[in-house]
Design an enzyme around this catalytic site. Structure first.
Site, PDB file in Angstrom:
ATOM      1  N   ARG A  98     -26.878 -15.416  14.452  1.00  0.00           N
ATOM      2  CA  ARG A  98     -26.495 -16.420  13.450  1.00  0.00           C
ATOM      3  C   ARG A  98     -27.554 -17.499  13.298  1.00  0.00           C
ATOM      4  O   ARG A  98     -27.656 -18.134  12.246  1.00  0.00           O
ATOM      5  CB  ARG A  98     -25.124 -17.023  13.791  1.00  0.00           C
ATOM      6  CG  ARG A  98     -23.979 -16.054  13.537  1.00  0.00           C
ATOM      7  CD  ARG A  98     -22.637 -16.636  13.934  1.00  0.00           C
ATOM      8  NE  ARG A  98     -22.561 -16.927  15.350  1.00  0.00           N
ATOM      9  CZ  ARG A  98     -22.283 -16.027  16.291  1.00  0.00           C
ATOM     10  NH1 ARG A  98     -22.038 -14.773  15.948  1.00  0.00           N
ATOM     11  NH2 ARG A  98     -22.255 -16.362  17.564  1.00  0.00           N
TER      12      ARG A  98
ATOM     13  N   GLU B  95     -21.764 -15.483  31.646  1.00  0.00           N
ATOM     14  CA  GLU B  95     -20.620 -15.733  32.529  1.00  0.00           C
ATOM     15  C   GLU B  95     -20.503 -14.585  33.540  1.00  0.00           C
ATOM     16  O   GLU B  95     -20.331 -14.794  34.731  1.00  0.00           O
ATOM     17  CB  GLU B  95     -19.368 -15.850  31.669  1.00  0.00           C
ATOM     18  CG  GLU B  95     -18.189 -16.433  32.405  1.00  0.00           C
ATOM     19  CD  GLU B  95     -16.976 -16.542  31.495  1.00  0.00           C
ATOM     20  OE1 GLU B  95     -17.111 -16.302  30.276  1.00  0.00           O
ATOM     21  OE2 GLU B  95     -15.904 -16.846  32.028  1.00  0.00           O
TER      22      GLU B  95
HETATM   23  P1  AMP Z   1     -24.946 -20.321  25.440  1.00  0.00           P
HETATM   24  O1  AMP Z   1     -26.098 -19.469  25.884  1.00  0.00           O
HETATM   25  O2  AMP Z   1     -23.811 -20.328  26.423  1.00  0.00           O
HETATM   26  O3  AMP Z   1     -25.372 -21.711  25.032  1.00  0.00           O
HETATM   27  O4  AMP Z   1     -24.328 -19.608  24.160  1.00  0.00           O
HETATM   28  C1  AMP Z   1     -24.902 -19.804  22.919  1.00  0.00           C
HETATM   29  C2  AMP Z   1     -24.906 -18.539  22.088  1.00  0.00           C
HETATM   30  O5  AMP Z   1     -23.648 -17.861  22.136  1.00  0.00           O
HETATM   31  C3  AMP Z   1     -25.163 -18.886  20.647  1.00  0.00           C
HETATM   32  O6  AMP Z   1     -26.130 -17.973  20.128  1.00  0.00           O
HETATM   33  C4  AMP Z   1     -23.821 -18.765  19.957  1.00  0.00           C
HETATM   34  O7  AMP Z   1     -23.946 -18.117  18.725  1.00  0.00           O
HETATM   35  C5  AMP Z   1     -22.943 -17.973  20.914  1.00  0.00           C
HETATM   36  N1  AMP Z   1     -21.665 -18.638  21.243  1.00  0.00           N
HETATM   37  C6  AMP Z   1     -21.299 -19.109  22.463  1.00  0.00           C
HETATM   38  N2  AMP Z   1     -20.062 -19.631  22.441  1.00  0.00           N
HETATM   39  C7  AMP Z   1     -19.626 -19.535  21.164  1.00  0.00           C
HETATM   40  C8  AMP Z   1     -18.417 -19.929  20.478  1.00  0.00           C
HETATM   41  N3  AMP Z   1     -17.403 -20.541  21.098  1.00  0.00           N
HETATM   42  N4  AMP Z   1     -18.316 -19.672  19.154  1.00  0.00           N
HETATM   43  C9  AMP Z   1     -19.338 -19.066  18.497  1.00  0.00           C
HETATM   44  N5  AMP Z   1     -20.491 -18.665  19.084  1.00  0.00           N
HETATM   45  C10 AMP Z   1     -20.648 -18.895  20.393  1.00  0.00           C
END
Ligand code: AMP
Length: 178
Positions: free
Chosen positions: A66, A103
């Site tokens: 996205r 996770e």
């Molecule tokens: P992180 O690595 O945990 O910061 O996760 C970020 C990535 O996961 C981004 O590319 C987001 O598109 C996706 N992502 C994580 N959590 C969500 C959420 N609650 N809703 C939509 N996309 C998420």
């Protein structure tokens, strides 16, 4: 209320919460209603690059998948190139890879070895900052290429997950904070 503030609250209202997607306990922030509205999509891109003039950035790096949508639009607006950071195995040419923790387990993202010139000025964009693992891995890839990150911009930040802690030393912007 300024026009930008009005638009920001419209963007916030348009983001759809989808409970238990892609798995139980996750509340997915669905940005497709923002994309589907011409005015909101344009406003989101404007706000993501606010303060950057055309020519002040060499490349906008977008994170799979996205992030590509906003980063590509931002690149056109800033008259900069667009560089994709993709999930492992998708880019056709030689790549640098970076693993990061999820996770459960790990994931790997990649960038073409010649995607950015050393010293080039980069704006890094993704749709959402959660734990910061993905963005931190993308920062490592950009830095491996010798490029300089001016700012990291997100449409959405889930503040309670403390993603900014993983991006210490970087300028971080997020438009809508939960
Ligand atoms: P992180 O690595 O945990 O910061 O996760 C970020 C990535 O996961 C981004 O590319 C987001 O598109 C996706 N992502 C994580 N959590 C969500 C959420 N609650 N809703 C939509 N996309 C998420």
């Amino acid at each position: 209320m300024t026009n930008a503030t009005a638009k920001l609250s419209d963007i916030e209202r348009a983001i759809r919460n989808v409970p238990d997607f892609p798995k139980p306990g996750i509340q997915f922030k669905d940005i497709t209603p923002v994309l589907a509205d011409a005015g909101l999509f344009a406003a989101a891109v404007d706000l993501l690059v606010d303060g950057f003039k055309p020519g002040s950035v060499d490349a906008v790096v977008g994170i799979d998948a996205r992030g590509f949508i906003f980063a590509a639009a931002a690149a056109v607006k800033l008259q900069a190139g667009f560089v994709p950071v993709r999930k492992k195995g998708k880019l056709p040419y030689r790549t640098h890879e970076q693993e990061y923790a999820l996770e459960y387990g790990t994931a790997t993202i990649a960038v073409h070895v010649d995607a950015l010139k050393p010293g080039s000025r980069v704006l890094l964009i993704d749709d959402l900052l959660a734990t910061g693992g993905t963005a931190a891995a993308a920062v490592a890839l950009v830095e491996k290429l010798g490029a300089q990150i001016l700012e990291i911009s997100f449409l959405i930040e889930l503040k309670f997950l403390n993603g900014r802690d993983r991006l210490k030393g970087q300028r971080v912007r997020s438009l809508v904070v939960y």
